[in-house]
Scaffold this active site. Structure first.
Site, short mmCIF file in Angstrom:
data_model
loop_
_atom_site.label_atom_id
_atom_site.label_comp_id
_atom_site.label_asym_id
_atom_site.label_seq_id
_atom_site.Cartn_x
_atom_site.Cartn_y
_atom_site.Cartn_z
N HIS A 51 -10.79 24.55 8.58
CA HIS A 51 -11.07 25.74 7.77
C HIS A 51 -10.10 26.86 8.17
O HIS A 51 -9.52 26.83 9.26
CB HIS A 51 -12.51 26.23 7.98
N SER A 104 -16.79 28.11 1.58
CA SER A 104 -16.49 28.42 2.98
C SER A 104 -15.05 28.83 3.21
O SER A 104 -14.77 29.52 4.20
CB SER A 104 -16.84 27.21 3.86
#
Length: 290
Positions: free
Chosen positions: A273, A42
């Site tokens: 993230h 990711s």
């Protein structure tokens, strides 16, 4: 004493002709590639950064592989996928929280003998970084003193996350060997993980970790990146040090400076993230190295 020297018409003419005949020094040009394959999890795919071109893998059309491909003008096979680990390099991604919707072939299957550029971002899911972050957040909700999460992890004297990094090293080595086998002419770049947390201070409630656990998480990430750098060196491939370049751009930095979002994103990107600015920063690092 004679007067000032003057250029004769003949000398001027010879100089001009010589300049025309000498080859020009070419300007630095971008390298030319025929086929680029991006492999990773990711932190490569770019969850929640629009446009999401592969919702099952939470893959963005503005992740760093897409930006590098566009700048170089090279065809891209981006097989990065949220939740991917070493297993998903060799087997179809069907397990885990994202596997059921991802359901994509083994990432290494995208490689061909014609592939001449590969980026690899791998290892975070082997360590269980997001799982650990959620675990520490649960402790941080009720206890912001000391290092309750770290103490919980180490209560039996064994650090399962440190052990997971050590166990993952052989897997990363195997993946790099397989990339070289399947794409023998490729230029291979191992891309490490950008700084997620500061070294020793948190930013509760935006990231609900106790101060001691912030230090613990930061140390584990540093260990993970050191392992990736070591494997890049042992396999004689290139290493892109995103971690160093992202110093101070962690999840606790101001929203307009961070490359990683906090638990409640203010920019385009998933919690803990990379955001769109982070992806652009990684792309710039890769292009500079190329």
């Amino acid at each position: 004493m004679s007067g000032p020297l003057r250029s004769s018409p003949v000398l001027v003419l010879l100089t001009v002709v010589a300049g025309l005949l000498l080859p020009a020094v070419p300007a630095a040009a971008a390298p030319s590639f025929q086929r680029y394959v991006a492999i990773g999890d990711s932190f490569t795919s770019g969850p929640f950064i629009p446009p999401q071109v592969s919702p099952g893998c939470f893959r963005s059309g503005r992740n760093y592989p897409s930006l590098v491909s566009e700048r170089l003008g090279v065809p891209l096979a981006d097989v990065s996928c949220a939740g991917a680990g070493i297993r998903e390099m060799f087997a179809r991604q069907t397990g885990g929280p994202f596997g059921a919707i991802a359901n994509q072939p083994p990432q290494l299957d995208a490689l061909t003998p014609q592939t001449d550029l590969v980026t690899l971002g791998l290892g975070g899911n082997e360590m269980g970084y997001i799982e650990l972050a959620l675990r520490c957040a649960r402790h941080g909700v009720t206890n912001l003193t000391g290092s309750p999460c770290r103490d919980d992890v180490l209560r039996d004297g064994h650090d399962e996350y440190q052990a997971a990094i050590e166990q993952a090293e052989a897997g990363v080595d195997r993946v790099l060997g397989e990339i070289r086998k399947r794409a023998p002419q490729a230029r291979i770049l191992v891309v490490n993980y950008m700084q997620v947390m500061p070294e020793d201070t948190g930013c509760h409630p935006d990231v609900p970790f106790a101060a001691g656990d912030v230090t613990y998480l930061h140390g584990l990430q540093r260990t993970l990146n050191e392992m990736l750098a070591r494997q890049a060196g042992e396999n004689r491939v290139e290493h892109v040090d995103v971690y160093a370049a992202s110093a101070g751009r962690h999840a606790c930095a101001p929203a307009d400076q961070r490359w990683v979002e906090d638990a409640f994103p203010e920019n385009e990107g998933a919690p803990l993230h990379p955001n769109a600015a982070g992806m652009a920063g990684v792309a710039d690092l890769i292009l500079r190295q190329l």
